[in-house]
Design an enzyme around this catalytic site. Structure first.
Site, PDB file in Angstrom:
ATOM      1  N   GLY A  11       0.777  -1.236   0.000  1.00 28.24           N
ATOM      2  CA  GLY A  11       0.000   0.000   0.000  1.00 28.24           C
ATOM      3  C   GLY A  11       0.805   1.279   0.000  1.00 28.24           C
ATOM      4  N   THR A  64       3.116   2.431  -2.300  1.00 28.29           N
ATOM      5  CA  THR A  64       3.471   3.037  -3.591  1.00 28.29           C
ATOM      6  C   THR A  64       2.487   2.596  -4.666  1.00 28.29           C
ATOM      7  OG1 THR A  64       4.938   1.179  -4.137  1.00 28.29           O
ATOM      8  CG2 THR A  64       5.938   3.078  -3.024  1.00 28.29           C
ATOM      9  N   GLY A  65       2.572   3.249  -5.833  1.00 29.52           N
ATOM     10  CA  GLY A  65       1.868   2.806  -7.036  1.00 29.52           C
ATOM     11  C   GLY A  65       0.383   2.609  -6.866  1.00 29.52           C
ATOM     12  N   PHE A 104       9.631  -9.054 -12.969  1.00 33.38           N
ATOM     13  CA  PHE A 104      10.645  -8.467 -13.851  1.00 33.38           C
ATOM     14  C   PHE A 104      10.666  -9.280 -15.135  1.00 33.38           C
ATOM     15  CE2 PHE A 104      12.706 -11.507 -11.036  1.00 33.38           C
ATOM     16  CZ  PHE A 104      13.398 -12.327 -11.913  1.00 33.38           C
ATOM     17  N   SER A 132      17.004 -18.319 -12.364  1.00 31.98           N
ATOM     18  CA  SER A 132      17.495 -19.263 -11.365  1.00 31.98           C
ATOM     19  C   SER A 132      16.321 -19.767 -10.533  1.00 31.98           C
ATOM     20  CB  SER A 132      18.506 -18.566 -10.453  1.00 31.98           C
ATOM     21  OG  SER A 132      17.856 -17.565  -9.670  1.00 31.98           O
ATOM     22  N   TYR A 177      -2.350 -11.206 -18.254  1.00 29.22           N
ATOM     23  CA  TYR A 177      -1.695 -12.424 -18.733  1.00 29.22           C
ATOM     24  C   TYR A 177      -1.752 -13.561 -17.716  1.00 29.22           C
ATOM     25  CZ  TYR A 177       2.422 -10.508 -16.247  1.00 29.22           C
ATOM     26  OH  TYR A 177       3.275  -9.985 -15.309  1.00 29.22           O
ATOM     27  N   LYS A 223       0.239 -15.487 -10.524  1.00 27.99           N
ATOM     28  CA  LYS A 223      -1.015 -14.736 -10.546  1.00 27.99           C
ATOM     29  C   LYS A 223      -2.177 -15.603 -11.015  1.00 27.99           C
ATOM     30  CE  LYS A 223       0.870 -10.049 -10.809  1.00 27.99           C
ATOM     31  NZ  LYS A 223       0.220  -9.542  -9.596  1.00 27.99           N
ATOM     32  N   ILE A 252      -0.668   0.136 -16.673  1.00 26.43           N
ATOM     33  CA  ILE A 252      -0.887   1.373 -15.930  1.00 26.43           C
ATOM     34  C   ILE A 252       0.489   1.850 -15.491  1.00 26.43           C
ATOM     35  CG2 ILE A 252      -1.902   2.412 -13.865  1.00 26.43           C
ATOM     36  CD1 ILE A 252      -4.112   0.307 -14.028  1.00 26.43           C
TER      37      ILE A 252
END
Length: 329
Positions: free
Chosen positions: A61, A63-64, A143, A151, A193, A208, A237
């Site tokens: 909660g 950031t972003g 990322f 790895s 995705y 996810k 976003i």
């Protein structure tokens, strides 16, 4: 019956041509142009005090997207509790939002990968604010990388945050709410995705997808306890955290916009409005839903012939002429 040259409509007593003569396409494919039809509304959608007396707990909660959702919920009267690993960032965000909204925002340090820390955080949440009415699982990690470069630790890091972290938070709070006979709504933030899969973000896509399966499963099982579970799948976003890892060189943003039919990226405020609605009593009959929020990106990517929007009017004239000359099957 050959369908390329003409179509027949039920209730119409004669054939209509598949192509209409003389119709001029007035608009070319120009993202800057089309986006003017889809301007974002930044103000709160719900009435003031919609969450008065409610407690909201949000992971990630500080950031972003998490900060945006916290800001809106607090402005609508909720007492918010935000959690993440970086307590300094959390405290700064909590103070900033409190000063804007006049409502207390609590900051609790928590690494969602650690089930014992999650348990302690939930105990502290209940102590400082009471049982939550709203739980938003927003903590994430991601990322881009070729999968063959990953790895085992890279895989574990993402799945521990996204899937295991969401499960630890959801199950710990859920058990406490069931024991207290207290209803609540859970919302998880995933991605488009999660449903389709995607190369180069395989740990995130897998984790996810698991979050979505868990949410739908608990919607079926725990509805009897007064608990609702829903998911938002955001498309692109622009937030600093996400884009620094997914578009570190700033080269993909134009391509992203080009494949979004609404012609622009989404905004944090729009996502926050959707989240607030799903967590409100106005959405009390929405349970087990996965809401795609992407300006049409997923349907554009999925459509086999959608790349034809690049064809010019002159090229369509030639194509139409060739199709008209086609005989038989």
């Amino acid at each position: 019956m050959a369908l390329l040259g003409r179509v027949f409509l039920v209730g119409y007593h004669g054939p209509r041509r598949f192509f209409s003569y003389g119709t001029k396409i007035l608009y070319q494919n120009n993202e800057a142009f089309q986006s003017k039809f889809f301007k974002p509304i930044q103000k709160a959608m719900l009435p003031p005090n919609s969450f008065q007396g409610k407690v909201a707990f949000l992971t990630g909660g500080g950031t972003g997207l998490g900060k945006g959702m916290t800001t809106l919920l607090s402005s609508l009267g909720a007492q918010c509790v935000i959690a993440s690993r970086k307590i300094d960032v959390l405290k700064e965000t909590a103070e900033e939002i409190s000063s804007q909204t006049g409502n207390k925002v609590h900051a609790l340090q928590c690494d969602v990968r650690n089930p014992e820390m999650v348990q302690n955080t939930v105990s502290e949440l209940i102590k400082v604010a009471g049982y939550p009415d709203i739980v938003i699982n927003n903590a994430a990690g991601n990322f881009i990388s070729p999968t063959e470069r990953l790895s085992p630790n890279a895989w574990k890091t993402i799945t521990d945050i996204v899937l295991n972290g969401t499960a630890y938070v959801t199950l710990e709070i859920g058990k406490q709410l069931i024991k207290a006979q207290k209803g609540a709504v859970f919302l998880s933030i995933t991605t488009i995705y999660a449903e389709s899969g995607s190369g180069f973000v395989v740990p995130s896509a897998s984790a996810k997808a698991g979050v979505e399966a868990m949410s739908k499963s608990l919607a079926a099982e725990w509805g009897k306890y007064g608990l609702r579970f829903n998911v938002i799948q955001p498309g692109p976003i622009k937030t600093k955290g996400a884009f620094s890892r997914l578009d570190p060189m700033g080269t993909f943003e134009k391509d992203m916009i080009a494949r979004i039919p609404c012609g622009r990226l989404g905004t944090v405020e729009e996502l926050a409005n959707l989240a607030a609605y799903l967590c409100s009593d106005y959405a009390s009959w929405i349970n087990g839903a996965v809401i795609r929020f992407d300006g049409g990106e997923e349907v554009f990517i999925s459509g086999e012939f959608n790349s034809l929007r690049k064809v010019t009017n002159e090229e369509w004239d030639r194509i139409e002429g060739l199709i008209r000359k086609t005989k038989g099957s």
